[in-house]
Motif scaffolding. Structure first.
Motif, short mmCIF file in Angstrom:
data_model
loop_
_atom_site.label_atom_id
_atom_site.label_comp_id
_atom_site.label_asym_id
_atom_site.label_seq_id
_atom_site.Cartn_x
_atom_site.Cartn_y
_atom_site.Cartn_z
N HIS A 35 0.81 -1.22 0.00
CA HIS A 35 0.00 0.00 0.00
C HIS A 35 0.85 1.27 0.00
O HIS A 35 0.34 2.36 0.28
N TRP A 56 1.86 6.89 0.90
CA TRP A 56 0.84 5.86 1.05
C TRP A 56 -0.21 5.96 -0.04
O TRP A 56 -0.64 7.05 -0.40
N LEU A 57 -0.61 4.80 -0.55
CA LEU A 57 -1.68 4.72 -1.54
C LEU A 57 -3.01 4.68 -0.80
O LEU A 57 -3.08 4.27 0.37
N THR A 58 -4.08 5.07 -1.45
CA THR A 58 -5.39 5.05 -0.80
C THR A 58 -5.83 3.64 -0.43
O THR A 58 -6.69 3.46 0.42
N SER A 59 -5.19 2.64 -1.02
CA SER A 59 -5.54 1.25 -0.70
C SER A 59 -5.24 0.89 0.75
O SER A 59 -5.74 -0.12 1.26
N VAL A 60 -4.48 1.72 1.47
CA VAL A 60 -4.15 1.44 2.88
C VAL A 60 -5.33 1.76 3.80
O VAL A 60 -5.39 1.27 4.93
N GLU A 62 -8.62 0.94 3.96
CA GLU A 62 -9.45 -0.17 4.46
C GLU A 62 -8.69 -1.12 5.38
O GLU A 62 -9.19 -1.49 6.44
#
Length: 74
Positions: A35, A56-60, A62
């Motif tokens: 992420h 950080w990617l937005t996938s972190v 959740e």
């Protein structure tokens, strides 16, 4: 931003250490690596030393939210 870094560290997505100069150094853990990305930044000061920053990617969002909810439920 400080609270986000604290949460990412507390829930195991990154580590935080101090450099010899006393600056904070964040590194993604195995949990956080999918992420995150290390991104080149402008050169530091007059030395021209390369600088990289953990982003950080937005996938972190959740997985971090899930870790926080699990901790609260425990």
């Amino acid at each position: 931003m400080r609270q986000v870094n604290m949460a990412l560290t507390e829930y195991g997505f990154q580590t935080c250490t101090r450099t010899a100069k006393g600056d904070l150094d964040y590194q993604a853990t195995d949990l956080g690596r999918p992420h995150s990305r290390m991104v080149d930044q402008d050169k530091a000061g007059h030395s021209g030393a390369p600088v990289v920053q953990l982003r950080w990617l937005t996938s972190v969002i959740e997985p971090l939210r899930a870790a926080m909810v699990q901790w609260i439920a425990a």
